[in-house]
Scaffold this motif. Structure first.
Motif, PDB file in Angstrom:
ATOM      1  N   UNK A 112       0.817  -1.226   0.000  1.00  0.00           N
ATOM      2  CA  UNK A 112       0.000   0.000   0.000  1.00  0.00           C
ATOM      3  C   UNK A 112       0.846   1.268   0.000  1.00  0.00           C
ATOM      4  N   UNK A 113       2.034   1.193   0.598  1.00  0.00           N
ATOM      5  CA  UNK A 113       2.893   2.382   0.642  1.00  0.00           C
ATOM      6  C   UNK A 113       3.710   2.544  -0.647  1.00  0.00           C
ATOM      7  N   UNK A 114       3.988   1.420  -1.321  1.00  0.00           N
ATOM      8  CA  UNK A 114       4.790   1.477  -2.565  1.00  0.00           C
ATOM      9  C   UNK A 114       3.901   1.802  -3.762  1.00  0.00           C
ATOM     10  N   UNK A 115       2.769   1.104  -3.858  1.00  0.00           N
ATOM     11  CA  UNK A 115       1.888   1.287  -5.014  1.00  0.00           C
ATOM     12  C   UNK A 115       0.643   2.068  -4.612  1.00  0.00           C
ATOM     13  N   UNK A 116       0.605   3.324  -5.024  1.00  0.00           N
ATOM     14  CA  UNK A 116      -0.578   4.169  -4.875  1.00  0.00           C
ATOM     15  C   UNK A 116      -1.076   4.529  -6.270  1.00  0.00           C
ATOM     16  N   UNK A 117      -2.310   4.975  -6.371  1.00  0.00           N
ATOM     17  CA  UNK A 117      -2.853   5.365  -7.675  1.00  0.00           C
ATOM     18  C   UNK A 117      -2.033   6.491  -8.307  1.00  0.00           C
ATOM     19  N   UNK A 118      -1.602   7.442  -7.477  1.00  0.00           N
ATOM     20  CA  UNK A 118      -0.791   8.547  -7.988  1.00  0.00           C
ATOM     21  C   UNK A 118       0.545   8.066  -8.539  1.00  0.00           C
ATOM     22  N   UNK A 119       1.168   7.116  -7.833  1.00  0.00           N
ATOM     23  CA  UNK A 119       2.456   6.610  -8.295  1.00  0.00           C
ATOM     24  C   UNK A 119       2.311   5.801  -9.585  1.00  0.00           C
TER      25      UNK A 119
END
Length: 312
Positions: free
Chosen positions: A135-142
């Motif tokens: 959840x911390x590595x893959x966000x919608x923004x990233x």
């Protein structure tokens, strides 16, 4: 014959022959082309609609599915309508500028798709090997930023192809034995020195695509190693199920693509229509099957699609 005579009187126009060697079967060939295009549009538009409507699907993995669907729609739309015009109405002419533009967008989208598949492989690697950090590595923004980087990379690598070709003199015979403008086919029509064009095309094929493929293989190799260390058989099955659809899509994308590139450059003894059929399958089959594969293998997406399609 009128189309062939056009090449000598109008140097700004190319002639797309369609499936060269199978011209008598064009009307029959148009049937699978048309059906494939309908499936591509209906499947991918449905996926985009469902993900857009359902808040619970606004997650990185589904955002990647949407990116892939957009590239699938674009690829098919760049090829199939023109191919059907050739098959049904014998409208074979395309301007040199139109040809180079089509070539640029087709190859840009192809490199973009490769970047998306790399991101998807890394997404599955993190989800399985480091689930607490996912959840911390893959966000919608990233994911959106990675998609933009993939697009810019594709543009920067592909832009030199039409620019180099636009400086080349073309021979009197402006006939392209295909349904669309493929880089290597257009290069072969030049009367000038095409060494740089051919070498740069190989660099893209083997460095860019080769690097992406190596990263994907590495990601899934690490996933398989991690899965084999899990003591629970049920956990084994669950982890592998999440990756099966991704691996199938990647095999479906890279295998015919690399085979088409190799046969175009080195397959001298292969009938020309085999090259053409392979290159068209490469552009039509993955966009047609991608939404079906993800819809079948992903339970959450399958349930949401069923919610809309099974309404009375």
């Amino acid at each position: 014959m009128a189309g062939i005579n056009l090449t000598s009187s109008d140097p700004s126009t190319f002639i797309l022959l369609g499936i060269s060697g199978l011209e008598s079967a064009h009307e029959w060939i148009s049937i699978p082309f048309g059906i494939s295009y309908i499936i591509v549009l209906s499947g991918n538009v449905t996926l985009l609609f469902v993900v857009g409507k359902e808040q619970t699907l606004h997650k990185p993995m589904y955002l990647l599915f949407c990116m892939l669907s957009l590239t699938d729609i674009a690829t098919s739309t760049l090829v199939v309508p023109k191919a059907l015009c050739i098959f049904w109405f014998n409208l074979k002419g395309i301007t040199v500028g139109g040809c180079l533009t089509q070539m640029f967008f087709l190859h840009t989208i192809s490199i973009m798709q490769s970047a998306i598949l790399v991101i998807m492989a890394f997404d599955r690697y993190v989800a399985i090997c480091s689930p607490l950090r996912y959840a911390s590595i893959f966000t919608n923004g990233r994911i959106a930023k990675l998609g933009l980087v993939g697009f810019l990379r594709a543009v920067l690598f592909i832009l030199p192809l039409p620019l180099l070709l636009s400086r080349q003199p073309f021979c009197a015979n402006h006939i392209i034995p295909n349904t669309y403008c493929e880089h290597i086919t257009v290069v072969k029509m030049s009367c000038g020195d095409i060494t740089v064009n051919k070498m740069y095309g190989l660099v893209i094929a083997f460095v860019v695509i080769g690097l992406d493929l190596a990263l994907i293989v590495l990601s899934y190799g690490l996933i398989i190693r991690a899965v084999l260390r899990i003591p629970s058989t049920k956990a084994h099955q669950k982890a592998l199920n999440t990756c099966t659809a991704h691996m199938f899509v990647m095999l479906m994308y890279y295998t015919p693509g690399l085979f088409s590139i190799l046969t175009n450059r080195f397959g001298k003894g292969i009938a020309p229509y085999i090259h053409i059929i392979l290159s068209n399958l490469y552009l039509l089959v993955p966009p047609m099957l991608n939404p079906i594969i993800y819809g079948v293998k992903n339970k959450e997406l399958r349930n949401k699609v069923g919610k809309y399609t099974c309404r009375s």
